[in-house]
Design an enzyme around this catalytic site. Structure first.
Site, mmCIF file in Angstrom:
data_model
loop_
_atom_site.group_PDB
_atom_site.id
_atom_site.type_symbol
_atom_site.label_atom_id
_atom_site.label_comp_id
_atom_site.label_asym_id
_atom_site.label_seq_id
_atom_site.Cartn_x
_atom_site.Cartn_y
_atom_site.Cartn_z
ATOM 1 N N GLU A 175 2.321 3.709 -0.716
ATOM 2 C CA GLU A 175 2.757 5.056 -0.334
ATOM 3 C C GLU A 175 4.075 5.448 -1.008
ATOM 4 O O GLU A 175 5.057 5.793 -0.339
ATOM 5 C CB GLU A 175 2.893 5.154 1.190
ATOM 6 C CG GLU A 175 1.578 4.967 1.889
ATOM 7 C CD GLU A 175 1.573 5.363 3.368
ATOM 8 O OE1 GLU A 175 0.516 5.671 3.893
ATOM 9 O OE2 GLU A 175 2.655 5.369 4.004
ATOM 10 N N GLU A 378 -6.372 3.151 2.908
ATOM 11 C CA GLU A 378 -5.957 3.202 4.319
ATOM 12 C C GLU A 378 -6.576 4.426 4.963
ATOM 13 O O GLU A 378 -6.576 5.515 4.372
ATOM 14 C CB GLU A 378 -4.437 3.318 4.464
ATOM 15 C CG GLU A 378 -3.700 2.045 4.244
ATOM 16 C CD GLU A 378 -2.214 2.170 4.565
ATOM 17 O OE1 GLU A 378 -1.845 2.913 5.500
ATOM 18 O OE2 GLU A 378 -1.431 1.526 3.865
#
Ligand code: BG6
Length: 479
Positions: A175, A378
Site C-alpha cells: 500500500e 487484499e
C-alpha cells in the site's frame, strides 16, 4: 469463461500483524512494535520508549512465528495455490543499517517458504509491509532520507539472492499510496518527528512535504529493486502494491466530478503511474504545487524510474467513497482515506462502505490504464465473530462479502481483465493495522486471542473456511 486455470487463490497476511516473537532470534524493533493496542474510535498510541505494563499487540500477535507450520497446513487444507506474506525487515537487518544480514532471520523464511512449497503453494512476498526498522527512524527519520534507498536495496539483495529459485513473486512496498494521507507517515514510511513526545496514531503531526519526498525515495528504491530482481533471477516477477480507493462523484454536478478526478489522481494513480509507467504523470507538478510540496531530485532519478517499472499491478480493495465540492458534507466515520458516504451502500461496523461492484470498476480501471496483469492481494470484511456453544463460528456475513466480490472479479475477467489471483486479507485472524485490535477479524480461521491480552491462540475453522475451500476446488464456479 471464469477464472484462468492457474488462478492464484490464496490468502494474505503481514509479519507485524501475525508473527509476534518481536524480539526473538536477533529481531530488531520495527515501527509497528512501538504502537500500542487501540480500537474503533480510540486511536492506538505511538510510544518511542516502550511502557511497562502497556499492551503491544505486535509483540505476540497470533504467534505465527512459532505456529506457521500449523497455519500453512490449514491454508493447504483450504487448497491455497499461493500465500502472500511479508518478510519482517528487522529479522533480516535488525537495525536496518547493518552490512550483513541476520542468519537466524533468513533461516526462518527459508522454513516458511519451504513449508509453502511442500504443499505446492506459491509464495507471494511483500518486502516491506508496515515494518520499517525503528533503528532507521532514529538514525535518519526513515524514508524522509535518501539514505534509505541503500538500506532497502541491501535488504532486497539479501533476500533476492537467498530465495532465488524458490520464489517467483515479489511486491516492493505494501500500500505505497497510504502515504498520500497522513496516516501513512509512520505506518508506511517510518517517519516520526518527535521521539520525545508520544502522540496518538491518528494525530501525528503531519508534514506533507516529508511524505511526498519520502515517496520519491520509495519510488527510486522500488525501481532499483525491480531492476536488481531481474538481474539476480530473470524468472522473478515484481509488482507494486497499492490501495485502490474507489471514489465516485457524489452527484453529477461537474464540480463533484472534478473533485473525484482530483482525488483519483492523488490516491489511485500518483504512485502507480510512476511505478508502472516509469515517470511522474503530467498532473504531478500542479498536484504537488497545490500542496506546497517541492521535490528534491537528482539528475539520474528520471532514468532510474524509467528502468524499473513493475511487471504486474497488485492492490488492496475494501471499500469506496464519494467526493463532492460541497464542503458542508461530512466525511464518514472510519473512512480513513477521506470522502463522504455513498447513500447506496451499506457500512461495516468499522465504518467502511461495502461496495463489491467497485471492485469490478477498479479492475477495469487499472487494466485500461496500465495494460498489465492484475492481482487482488487484499480484500475482506473486518467483523466481530461469535463462537457458538457447539464451537461453530457462523460467519455468513463474511461469506456474503467475499462471494459478492468474487462475482464481480469474474465479471471483470469477462470484461477482458487479465487477473492473476486473489488473496483475501487476514485469511487467519490477526491484529488490525489501523486500530491495533484483535476484535476486528477477517479470517476464515479464528484465533482465540483477545484485546485484553487473554486467549490460548488456538485456531478454529469458521464456516467461511469450508466455503472458501469449495470455491477454490471449483475454481470459483461454486460460490
Ligand atoms: C490494509 C493493510 O490496509 O488493510 C493491512 O495492508 C491491513 O495491513 C488491512 O490490516 C485491513 O485494515 P485494518 O485496519 O482493518 O487492519
Amino acid at each position: 469463461m471464469g477464472f484462468r486455470k492457474d488462478f492464484l487463490w490464496g490468502g494474505a497476511t503481514a509479519a507485524n500483524q501475525c508473527e509476534g516473537a518481536w524480539n526473538v532470534d536477533g529481531k530488531g524493533v520495527s515501527v509497528s512494535d512501538i504502537c500500542t493496542g487501540g480500537k474503533f474510535g480510540q486511536s492506538k498510541r505511538i510510544t518511542p520508549v516502550l511502557e511497562e505494563g502497556t499492551f503491544y499487540p505486535s509483540h505476540e500477535a497470533i504467534r505465527h512465528y512459532e505456529m506457521f507450520r500449523e497455519d500453512i497446513a490449514l491454508f493447504a487444507e483450504m487448497g491455497f495455490k499461493c500465500y502472500r506474506f511479508s518478510i519482517n525487515w528487522t529479522r533480516i537487518f535488525p537495525n536496518g543499517d547493518e552490512q550483513e544480514p541476520n542468519e537466524a532471520g533468513l533461516k526462518h523464511y527459508d522454513e516458511v517458504i519451504d513449508e509453502c512449497l511442500k504443499y505446492g503453494m506459491e509464495p507471494v512476498i511483500t518486502i516491506s509491509h508496515y515494518e520499517v526498522p525503528f533503528g532507521l527512524t532514529k538514525k535518519c527519520n526513515a524514508w524522509t532520507s535518501r539514505e534509505m534507498i541503500g538500506y532497502y536495496l541491501n535488504y532486497c539483495k539479501a533476500i533476492f539472492e537467498r530465495y532465488k529459485g524458490k520464489v517467483k513473486y515479489w511486491l516492493t512496498f505494501n500500500e505505497i499510496n497510504s502515504s498520500v494521507a497522513p496516516m501513512g507517515a509512520l505506518l508506511n514510511q517510518g517517519i516520526l518527528n518527535d521521539l520525545e513526545n508520544p502522540t496518538e496514531f491518528m494525530k501525528q503531526p503531519d508534514l506533507t512535504q516529508q511524505r511526498f519526498q519520502g515517496l520519491h525515495h520509495m519510488f527510486l528504491a522500488s525501481a532499483q529493486a525491480v531492476k536488481m530482481a531481474h538481474e539476480i533471477d530473470p524468472e522473478y516477477k515484481v509488482g507494486n502494491m497499492m490501495i485502490y480507493a474507489a471514489s465516485y462523484p457524489l452527484t453529477c454536478n461537474p464540480d463533484d466530478v472534478l473533485e473525484a478526478q482530483k482525488y483519483n489522481r492523488l490516491y489511485n494513480y500518483y504512485c502507480t503511474d510512476v511505478q508502472a509507467k516509469g515517470a511522474y504523470p503530467a498532473y504531478a507538478d500542479k498536484l504537488l504545487k497545490d500542496m506546497g510540496v517541492v521535490l528534491e531530485k537528482q539528475p539520474e532519478d528520471d532514468e532510474i524510474l524509467k528502468n524499473g517499472t513493475v511487471d504486474f499491478i497488485t492492490f488492496s480493495y475494501y471499500m469506496s467513497s464519494c467526493q463532492t465540492a460541497d464542503k458542508s458534507k461530512e466525511s464518514g466515520e472510519g473512512n480513513i482515506l477521506g470522502g463522504v458516504p455513498n447513500p447506496y451502500l451499506e457500512t461495516s461496523d468499522w465504518g467502511w462502505q461495502i461496495d463489491p461492484k467497485g471492485l469490478r470498476y477498479a479492475l477495469n480501471d487499472l487494466s485500461d490504464r496500465y495494460q498489465l496483469p492484475l492481482m487482488v492481494v487484499e480484500n475482506g470484511l473486518g467483523a466481530k465473530d461469535v463462537i457458538e456453544e457447539d464451537g461453530s463460528i457462523n460467519d455468513d456475513y463474511r461469506i456474503d462479502y467475499l462471494r459478492q466480490h468474487i462475482e464481480q472479479m469474474e465479471l471483470a475477467v469477462e470484461d477482458g481483465v487479465d487477473l492473476m489471483g486473489y488473496t483475501p486479507w487476514g485469511c487467519i485472524d490477526l491484529v488490525s493495522a489501523s486500530t491495533g485490535e484483535y476484535e476486528k477479524r477477517y479470517g476464515m480461521i479464528y484465533v482465540r486471542r483477545y484485546d485484553d491480552g487473554t486467549g490460548d491462540f488456538a485456531r478454529l475453522k469458521k464456516k467461511s473456511f469450508y466455503w472458501y475451500k469449495k470455491v477454490i476446488e471449483t475454481n470459483g464456479e461454486i460460490l
